[in-house]
Write a protein that holds these residues in place. Structure first.
Motif, PDB file in Angstrom:
ATOM      1  N   ILE A 138       0.814  -1.211   0.000  1.00  0.00           N
ATOM      2  CA  ILE A 138       0.000   0.000   0.000  1.00  0.00           C
ATOM      3  C   ILE A 138       0.852   1.267   0.000  1.00  0.00           C
ATOM      4  O   ILE A 138       0.509   2.242  -0.628  1.00  0.00           O
ATOM      5  N   HIS A 139       1.954   1.241   0.714  1.00  0.00           N
ATOM      6  CA  HIS A 139       2.749   2.453   0.911  1.00  0.00           C
ATOM      7  C   HIS A 139       4.233   2.124   0.820  1.00  0.00           C
ATOM      8  O   HIS A 139       4.659   1.068   1.305  1.00  0.00           O
ATOM      9  N   PRO A 140       5.042   3.018   0.247  1.00  0.00           N
ATOM     10  CA  PRO A 140       6.476   2.714   0.093  1.00  0.00           C
ATOM     11  C   PRO A 140       7.291   2.761   1.390  1.00  0.00           C
ATOM     12  O   PRO A 140       8.362   2.170   1.459  1.00  0.00           O
ATOM     13  N   LYS A 141       6.780   3.407   2.425  1.00  0.00           N
ATOM     14  CA  LYS A 141       7.532   3.499   3.680  1.00  0.00           C
ATOM     15  C   LYS A 141       7.491   2.151   4.408  1.00  0.00           C
ATOM     16  O   LYS A 141       6.426   1.651   4.739  1.00  0.00           O
ATOM     17  N   GLU A 142       8.692   1.572   4.625  1.00  0.00           N
ATOM     18  CA  GLU A 142       8.776   0.274   5.282  1.00  0.00           C
ATOM     19  C   GLU A 142      10.015   0.209   6.159  1.00  0.00           C
ATOM     20  O   GLU A 142      10.939   1.007   6.009  1.00  0.00           O
ATOM     21  N   GLU A 143      10.031  -0.786   7.046  1.00  0.00           N
ATOM     22  CA  GLU A 143      11.203  -1.006   7.882  1.00  0.00           C
ATOM     23  C   GLU A 143      12.373  -1.445   7.012  1.00  0.00           C
ATOM     24  O   GLU A 143      12.187  -2.068   5.962  1.00  0.00           O
ATOM     25  N   ILE A 144      13.602  -1.165   7.452  1.00  0.00           N
ATOM     26  CA  ILE A 144      14.791  -1.402   6.651  1.00  0.00           C
ATOM     27  C   ILE A 144      14.930  -2.861   6.208  1.00  0.00           C
ATOM     28  O   ILE A 144      15.285  -3.135   5.068  1.00  0.00           O
ATOM     29  N   GLN A 145      14.624  -3.818   7.090  1.00  0.00           N
ATOM     30  CA  GLN A 145      14.774  -5.224   6.692  1.00  0.00           C
ATOM     31  C   GLN A 145      13.810  -5.599   5.575  1.00  0.00           C
ATOM     32  O   GLN A 145      14.104  -6.449   4.752  1.00  0.00           O
ATOM     33  N   ILE A 146      12.670  -4.944   5.526  1.00  0.00           N
ATOM     34  CA  ILE A 146      11.700  -5.216   4.459  1.00  0.00           C
ATOM     35  C   ILE A 146      12.159  -4.555   3.161  1.00  0.00           C
ATOM     36  O   ILE A 146      12.044  -5.136   2.080  1.00  0.00           O
ATOM     37  N   VAL A 147      12.715  -3.354   3.267  1.00  0.00           N
ATOM     38  CA  VAL A 147      13.234  -2.656   2.088  1.00  0.00           C
ATOM     39  C   VAL A 147      14.271  -3.530   1.389  1.00  0.00           C
ATOM     40  O   VAL A 147      14.264  -3.661   0.160  1.00  0.00           O
ATOM     41  N   LEU A 148      15.150  -4.143   2.154  1.00  0.00           N
ATOM     42  CA  LEU A 148      16.180  -5.003   1.569  1.00  0.00           C
ATOM     43  C   LEU A 148      15.569  -6.219   0.877  1.00  0.00           C
ATOM     44  O   LEU A 148      15.984  -6.596  -0.221  1.00  0.00           O
ATOM     45  N   LYS A 149      14.543  -6.813   1.491  1.00  0.00           N
ATOM     46  CA  LYS A 149      13.885  -7.973   0.873  1.00  0.00           C
ATOM     47  C   LYS A 149      13.157  -7.598  -0.417  1.00  0.00           C
ATOM     48  O   LYS A 149      13.035  -8.413  -1.318  1.00  0.00           O
ATOM     49  N   ARG A 150      12.699  -6.354  -0.503  1.00  0.00           N
ATOM     50  CA  ARG A 150      11.970  -5.916  -1.702  1.00  0.00           C
ATOM     51  C   ARG A 150      12.852  -5.984  -2.948  1.00  0.00           C
ATOM     52  O   ARG A 150      12.368  -6.245  -4.040  1.00  0.00           O
ATOM     53  N   TYR A 151      14.144  -5.740  -2.790  1.00  0.00           N
ATOM     54  CA  TYR A 151      15.050  -5.842  -3.938  1.00  0.00           C
ATOM     55  C   TYR A 151      15.080  -7.274  -4.473  1.00  0.00           C
ATOM     56  O   TYR A 151      15.047  -7.498  -5.677  1.00  0.00           O
ATOM     57  N   LEU A 152      15.137  -8.236  -3.574  1.00  0.00           N
ATOM     58  CA  LEU A 152      15.117  -9.643  -3.992  1.00  0.00           C
ATOM     59  C   LEU A 152      13.756 -10.033  -4.563  1.00  0.00           C
ATOM     60  O   LEU A 152      13.668 -10.808  -5.517  1.00  0.00           O
ATOM     61  N   GLU A 153      12.690  -9.480  -3.972  1.00  0.00           N
ATOM     62  CA  GLU A 153      11.345  -9.762  -4.480  1.00  0.00           C
ATOM     63  C   GLU A 153      11.195  -9.306  -5.926  1.00  0.00           C
ATOM     64  O   GLU A 153      10.533  -9.971  -6.724  1.00  0.00           O
ATOM     65  N   LYS A 154      11.809  -8.168  -6.280  1.00  0.00           N
ATOM     66  CA  LYS A 154      11.714  -7.666  -7.651  1.00  0.00           C
ATOM     67  C   LYS A 154      12.262  -8.688  -8.649  1.00  0.00           C
ATOM     68  O   LYS A 154      11.714  -8.860  -9.732  1.00  0.00           O
ATOM     69  N   ILE A 155      13.322  -9.370  -8.266  1.00  0.00           N
ATOM     70  CA  ILE A 155      13.907 -10.388  -9.145  1.00  0.00           C
ATOM     71  C   ILE A 155      12.931 -11.549  -9.320  1.00  0.00           C
ATOM     72  O   ILE A 155      12.663 -11.995 -10.436  1.00  0.00           O
ATOM     73  N   VAL A 156      12.390 -12.038  -8.215  1.00  0.00           N
ATOM     74  CA  VAL A 156      11.437 -13.155  -8.277  1.00  0.00           C
ATOM     75  C   VAL A 156      10.194 -12.750  -9.071  1.00  0.00           C
ATOM     76  O   VAL A 156       9.710 -13.508  -9.916  1.00  0.00           O
ATOM     77  N   LEU A 157       9.684 -11.540  -8.820  1.00  0.00           N
ATOM     78  CA  LEU A 157       8.485 -11.083  -9.532  1.00  0.00           C
ATOM     79  C   LEU A 157       8.747 -10.910 -11.029  1.00  0.00           C
ATOM     80  O   LEU A 157       7.847 -11.121 -11.843  1.00  0.00           O
ATOM     81  N   HIS A 158       9.963 -10.560 -11.393  1.00  0.00           N
ATOM     82  CA  HIS A 158      10.322 -10.479 -12.809  1.00  0.00           C
ATOM     83  C   HIS A 158      10.101 -11.837 -13.483  1.00  0.00           C
ATOM     84  O   HIS A 158       9.476 -11.919 -14.543  1.00  0.00           O
ATOM     85  N   PHE A 159      10.602 -12.899 -12.868  1.00  0.00           N
ATOM     86  CA  PHE A 159      10.453 -14.236 -13.445  1.00  0.00           C
ATOM     87  C   PHE A 159       9.008 -14.715 -13.374  1.00  0.00           C
ATOM     88  O   PHE A 159       8.524 -15.381 -14.288  1.00  0.00           O
ATOM     89  N   TYR A 160       8.311 -14.374 -12.306  1.00  0.00           N
ATOM     90  CA  TYR A 160       6.887 -14.729 -12.192  1.00  0.00           C
ATOM     91  C   TYR A 160       6.096 -14.078 -13.326  1.00  0.00           C
ATOM     92  O   TYR A 160       5.318 -14.741 -14.014  1.00  0.00           O
ATOM     93  N   LYS A 161       6.276 -12.770 -13.509  1.00  0.00           N
ATOM     94  CA  LYS A 161       5.543 -12.045 -14.540  1.00  0.00           C
ATOM     95  C   LYS A 161       5.877 -12.571 -15.937  1.00  0.00           C
ATOM     96  O   LYS A 161       4.998 -12.676 -16.785  1.00  0.00           O
ATOM     97  N   LYS A 162       7.135 -12.886 -16.140  1.00  0.00           N
ATOM     98  CA  LYS A 162       7.558 -13.423 -17.435  1.00  0.00           C
ATOM     99  C   LYS A 162       6.856 -14.754 -17.713  1.00  0.00           C
ATOM    100  O   LYS A 162       6.332 -14.978 -18.800  1.00  0.00           O
ATOM    101  N   GLU A 163       6.818 -15.624 -16.712  1.00  0.00           N
ATOM    102  CA  GLU A 163       6.158 -16.930 -16.863  1.00  0.00           C
ATOM    103  C   GLU A 163       4.661 -16.795 -17.061  1.00  0.00           C
ATOM    104  O   GLU A 163       4.042 -17.550 -17.811  1.00  0.00           O
ATOM    105  N   GLU A 164       4.060 -15.825 -16.372  1.00  0.00           N
ATOM    106  CA  GLU A 164       2.600 -15.624 -16.451  1.00  0.00           C
ATOM    107  C   GLU A 164       2.191 -14.752 -17.634  1.00  0.00           C
ATOM    108  O   GLU A 164       0.993 -14.574 -17.872  1.00  0.00           O
ATOM    109  N   GLY A 165       3.171 -14.180 -18.339  1.00  0.00           N
ATOM    110  CA  GLY A 165       2.857 -13.311 -19.468  1.00  0.00           C
ATOM    111  C   GLY A 165       2.310 -11.963 -19.050  1.00  0.00           C
ATOM    112  O   GLY A 165       1.521 -11.341 -19.752  1.00  0.00           O
ATOM    113  N   ILE A 166       2.729 -11.500 -17.864  1.00  0.00           N
ATOM    114  CA  ILE A 166       2.296 -10.208 -17.331  1.00  0.00           C
ATOM    115  C   ILE A 166       3.370  -9.174 -17.654  1.00  0.00           C
ATOM    116  O   ILE A 166       4.550  -9.418 -17.424  1.00  0.00           O
ATOM    117  N   SER A 167       2.971  -8.020 -18.144  1.00  0.00           N
ATOM    118  CA  SER A 167       3.967  -6.988 -18.454  1.00  0.00           C
ATOM    119  C   SER A 167       4.115  -5.990 -17.327  1.00  0.00           C
ATOM    120  O   SER A 167       3.331  -5.867 -16.474  1.00  0.00           O
TER     121      SER A 167
END
Length: 167
Positions: A138-167
């Motif tokens: 909902i909001h970009p403000k998050e605790e530091i440990q979550i901010v760090l995990k978001r970078y890794l999530e972007k990588i996983v979501l890239h592959f998820y979206k690619k597999e699902e055909g989501i742009s």
């Protein structure tokens, strides 16, 4: 490689889920994360959250909050929306996902988990055998440990979206 983190569904918000359809499909239990899933991190239950849970109650859903936060945070939010809750849940540990289903009187076949994080919320739900919906934070403000995990999530979501055909 990343499939164990792929959500079953990926939506913009917990507020756009078609709950009427889910109920018609036989789902009866909903388990939610709180922060950045229902409200910005640390925020109290707002009118939108209160209205959502009133609608879920009218439909006949049972619901439970499952949060890694401490009791003060989780209980005050739960009281405002009339929800059962489990605090300090140690997500992605399976134990409290199962406990939430016990509280709801549901099982893996009729329960859905909704949260905003891949490595805690979605991964724990998948390990528990529960259908899951990942929602955008909902909001970009998050605790530091979550901010760090978001970078890794972007990588996983890239592959998820690619597999699902989501742009």
């Amino acid at each position: 490689m990343f499939r164990c983190f792929f959500p079953d569904e990926y939506l913009d918000s917990a507020y756009v889920v078609d709950y009427d359809r889910l109920y018609r499909e036989g789902y009866r239990g909903l388990i939610y994360d709180i922060d950045n899933t229902l409200v910005p991190h640390g925020a109290p239950a707002d009118e939108r959250a209160i209205a959502l849970f009133a609608h879920l109650r009218e439909l006949g859903f049972g619901y439970c909050l499952l949060s890694n936060n401490q009791i003060e945070r989780v209980s005050s939010f739960a009281d405002a929306i009339g929800a059962q809750f489990i605090e300090n849940a140690h997500k992605p540990s399976v134990r409290n996902y199962k406990k939430a289903m016990e509280l709801l009187g549901t099982d893996t076949g009729n329960t859905i988990f909704i949260g905003d994080q891949l490595f805690t919320d979605v991964y724990g739900a998948k390990r528990s055998g529960i259908r899951n919906i990942l929602v955008k934070p909902i909001h970009p403000k998050e605790e530091i440990q979550i901010v760090l995990k978001r970078y890794l999530e972007k990588i996983v979501l890239h592959f998820y979206k690619k597999e699902e055909g989501i742009s």
